[in-house]
Design a protein around this motif. Structure first.
Motif, PDB file in Angstrom:
ATOM      1  N   ARG A 186       5.344   0.504  10.541  1.00  0.00           N
ATOM      2  CA  ARG A 186       4.618   0.396   9.288  1.00  0.00           C
ATOM      3  C   ARG A 186       3.647  -0.765   9.388  1.00  0.00           C
ATOM      4  O   ARG A 186       3.945  -1.796   9.956  1.00  0.00           O
TER       5      ARG A 186
ATOM      6  N   GLN B 231      -4.440   1.185  -4.245  1.00  0.00           N
ATOM      7  CA  GLN B 231      -3.682   1.611  -3.072  1.00  0.00           C
ATOM      8  C   GLN B 231      -2.910   0.442  -2.470  1.00  0.00           C
ATOM      9  O   GLN B 231      -1.773   0.609  -2.021  1.00  0.00           O
TER      10      GLN B 231
ATOM     11  N   ALA C 231       0.068  -0.233  -4.680  1.00  0.00           N
ATOM     12  CA  ALA C 231       1.061   0.825  -4.488  1.00  0.00           C
ATOM     13  C   ALA C 231       1.790   0.643  -3.153  1.00  0.00           C
ATOM     14  O   ALA C 231       3.012   0.807  -3.080  1.00  0.00           O
ATOM     15  N   SER C 232       1.068   0.280  -2.109  1.00  0.00           N
ATOM     16  CA  SER C 232       1.683   0.061  -0.797  1.00  0.00           C
ATOM     17  C   SER C 232       2.671  -1.093  -0.849  1.00  0.00           C
ATOM     18  O   SER C 232       3.780  -1.000  -0.316  1.00  0.00           O
TER      19      SER C 232
ATOM     20  N   GLY D  45       4.203  -2.131  -3.480  1.00  0.00           N
ATOM     21  CA  GLY D  45       5.320  -1.660  -4.300  1.00  0.00           C
ATOM     22  C   GLY D  45       6.246  -0.733  -3.554  1.00  0.00           C
ATOM     23  O   GLY D  45       7.442  -0.646  -3.848  1.00  0.00           O
ATOM     24  N   ASP D  46       5.711  -0.018  -2.555  1.00  0.00           N
ATOM     25  CA  ASP D  46       6.503   0.906  -1.749  1.00  0.00           C
ATOM     26  C   ASP D  46       7.237   0.206  -0.603  1.00  0.00           C
ATOM     27  O   ASP D  46       7.916   0.857   0.182  1.00  0.00           O
ATOM     28  N   GLY D  47       7.056  -1.105  -0.500  1.00  0.00           N
ATOM     29  CA  GLY D  47       7.796  -1.848   0.511  1.00  0.00           C
ATOM     30  C   GLY D  47       7.027  -2.208   1.756  1.00  0.00           C
ATOM     31  O   GLY D  47       7.596  -2.806   2.676  1.00  0.00           O
TER      32      GLY D  47
END
Length: 53
Positions: A7, A29, A32-33, A35-37
């Motif tokens: 990642r 974006q 959001a990224s 927030g997605d870890g």
């Protein structure tokens, strides 16, 4: 992401530690990224710049 792929980290556009393979993304974006870890770069701290702490 495929099996065995790593990642990426989220960087600011002016980060010297970002490397050569960059892909510009929007503020939404990036948030959001994060927030997605997906990790924020420890050098340029985009999470701080975006107010996502």
């Amino acid at each position: 992401m495929g099996v065995g792929t790593s990642r990426s980290k989220v960087h600011r556009g002016d980060c010297f530690a970002a490397g050569k393979q960059l892909r510009a993304i929007s503020r939404e974006q990036a948030l959001a990224s994060l927030g997605d870890g997906i990790q924020a770069c420890e050098v340029c701290r985009p999470d701080t710049a975006l107010g996502a702490l």
